[in-house]
Scaffold this active site. Structure first.
Site, PDB file in Angstrom:
ATOM      1  N   TYR A  55       0.520   3.948   4.712  1.00  0.00           N
ATOM      2  CA  TYR A  55       0.803   2.616   4.187  1.00  0.00           C
ATOM      3  C   TYR A  55       1.775   2.773   3.032  1.00  0.00           C
ATOM      4  O   TYR A  55       1.622   3.662   2.200  1.00  0.00           O
ATOM      5  CB  TYR A  55      -0.482   1.971   3.673  1.00  0.00           C
TER       6      TYR A  55
ATOM      7  N   GLU B 137       6.965  -4.175   2.713  1.00  0.00           N
ATOM      8  CA  GLU B 137       5.765  -3.443   3.119  1.00  0.00           C
ATOM      9  C   GLU B 137       5.958  -2.825   4.498  1.00  0.00           C
ATOM     10  O   GLU B 137       6.443  -3.489   5.414  1.00  0.00           O
ATOM     11  CB  GLU B 137       4.573  -4.407   3.156  1.00  0.00           C
TER      12      GLU B 137
END
Ligand code: GDP
Ligand code: MN
Length: 441
Positions: free
Chosen positions: A157, A245
């Site tokens: 992530y 992101e």
């Protein structure tokens, strides 16, 4: 402003970030040529909506979406309800090595609704599908730190956002990426690593290597990961993003790090500098009420409760929402929106604000909370009366007016002949609007 995954990946690729190739399909007849163009033997079919959580999301018909929405409150509830009633036709993201399945999934997804934890209970209509070349995921050699002892795919992530407290860009990374990242954030936030970048210095490779080594990557993987972060940082600053992101970034068998998913949010206040970003806007994805509010210069955020709020000033608007919750929480009453009409609202703006609040069928009562400073109470009162008459407001209206010209304002409301419940203080307003929403007054 938000964009689709396929657009975000195009942006990332322009800045040198490795992403799998893909083709956008808006019509089922284009699937064959898309697969032809991509080649290979593994494909991913990804519904394009402005919301995440698609991997765990459910595709349902628009009729079933409406049915489920009528008994659910949030996207999370709706996903569970769809599962319970076995209404799901497919997922929002499907990985397959079967060409025929690519075709059938595209047909199922296009035109139906995708409901995820982030979409709200009715989901979002899917008008485009992104077909990408599939990447083989390898297993994380360390295993899961979230669920000790379990195997997991090697998914990272990585996100960039502005930390308002320090005024710096914050880079967040975790080795426990993928569809479980919310669980990580809630249950084991220590598995999320953060660093802050000084805007005067910019992103430095050594800082990237610090994160990369914390992610326990080998040297080749580290190099690739730092290159990825560098690309994301350049996207973030060059385009005035508020969020960039990538979840997941995956490690390939060749130790390269590739962005499998991408999300970019742009700062609306800087859009004037980026006409090319503005061109990516998909208005069909945006809330109609929010667009209308924007046009009238109102700050409006829809929420999931049942008391509409019309307030002047952001601070007072926040306090008003707290007030409604304080008096209403125990009986299921909460704010349906945040709405700040600003410091010097005109009569037409007040009217527009009412019509926006009334679009929401969940609204059972409205609380108008105005402090007359620059804005005079009698002007607001006239706006309220005009709006209530023109729009035929059927829900109870609780009004608190305080400040400049308050006596004139209160007189206008009283003489209007409309059923308006006056309130004398914040507490009085909170109590009354909760009672009104419950049908007790
Ligand atoms: P999101 O759920 O909306 O965030 O959608 P993602 O694009 O992140 O996809 C969800 C999940 O699907 C990812 O976390 C991966 O586990 C899986 N996935 C996506 N693309 C691929 C791929 O190319 N190959 C494989 N094996 N899995 C993928
Ligand atoms: Mn994702």
């Amino acid at each position: 402003m938000n964009i689709h995954e396929y657009q975000a990946k195009e942006v990332l690729a322009r800045f040198g970030v490795a992403v799998p190739r893909g083709v956008v399909v808006k019509n089922r007849k284009d699937v064959d040529s898309a697969i032809e163009q991509l080649g290979g033997d593994l494909w991913v079919v990804k519904a394009q909506i402005h919301a995440g959580g698609r991997g765990k999301g459910k595709i349902v018909t628009p009729e079933n979406a409406r049915k489920v929405a009528s008994v659910c409150h949030t996207g999370k509830d709706a996903v569970a309800e769809i599962e319970k009633q076995k209404l799901s036709l497919s997922k929002g993201v499907t990985v397959t090595n079967d060409r025929a399945k690519v075709k059938s999934i595209v047909e199922t997804v296009l035109g139906n609704h995708l409901v995820t934890i982030q979409t709200g209970n009715a989901g979002k209509s899917v008008n485009a599908v992104y077909i990408t070349e599939g990447v083989d995921l390898i297993k994380d050699p360390i295993g899961s730190q979230l669920r000790a002892g379990q195997e997991k795919d090697f998914e990272l992530y990585i996100a960039l956002t502005v930390d308002r407290e320090t005024g710096k860009v914050c880079i967040l990374a975790s080795r426990e990426g993928g569809v479980e990242i919310e669980v990580v954030a809630h249950e084991k936030p220590e598995l999320l690593r953060k660093i802050w970048v000084d805007p005067c210095v910019g992103f430095q490779e050594f800082a990237g290597y610090q994160i990369a080594s914390d992610m326990k990557l080998n040297p080749k993987q580290q190099k690739s990961f730092v290159k990825l972060i560098d690309g994301l940082y350049r996207v973030f600053t060059a385009l005035d993003a508020s969020i960039v992101e990538v979840n997941p970034a995956v490690v390939t068998a060749d130790d390269d790090v590739v962005a499998l998913d991408a999300k970019i949010n742009f700062d609306d206040n800087a859009l004037f500098r980026h006409p090319d970003v503005e061109e990516m806007r998909d208005s069909t994805e945006e809330d109609q009420a929010e667009q209308e509010a924007h046009k009238w210069g109102l700050s409006y955020v829809p929420l999931e409760g049942n008391v509409g709020c019309l307030v002047n000033g952001a601070g007072l608007a926040m306090a008003t929402m707290d007030l409604i919750l304080r008096y209403g929480e125990k009986s299921g009453i909460s704010p349906a929106n945040f709405l700040d009409v600003g410091g010097g609202a005109k009569e037409e703006q007040v009217k527009a604000a009412f019509s926006i609040i009334l679009r929401d069928p969940a609204v059972k009562a409205i609380l108008v909370n105005i402090f007359g400073g620059i804005m005079l109470c009698d002007i607001v009162a006239r706006g309220i009366v005009a709006a209530a008459k023109d729009l035929g407001v059927k829900v109870p209206l609780v009004v608190r007016l305080e400040g400049n010209h308050q006596a004139e304002g209160k007189a206008i409301l009283k003489d209007s002949g409309l059923h308006i419940i006056p309130a004398d203080s914040m507490a009085d307003a909170g109590e009354k609007v909760v009672k009104a929403a419950l049908g007790e007054i």
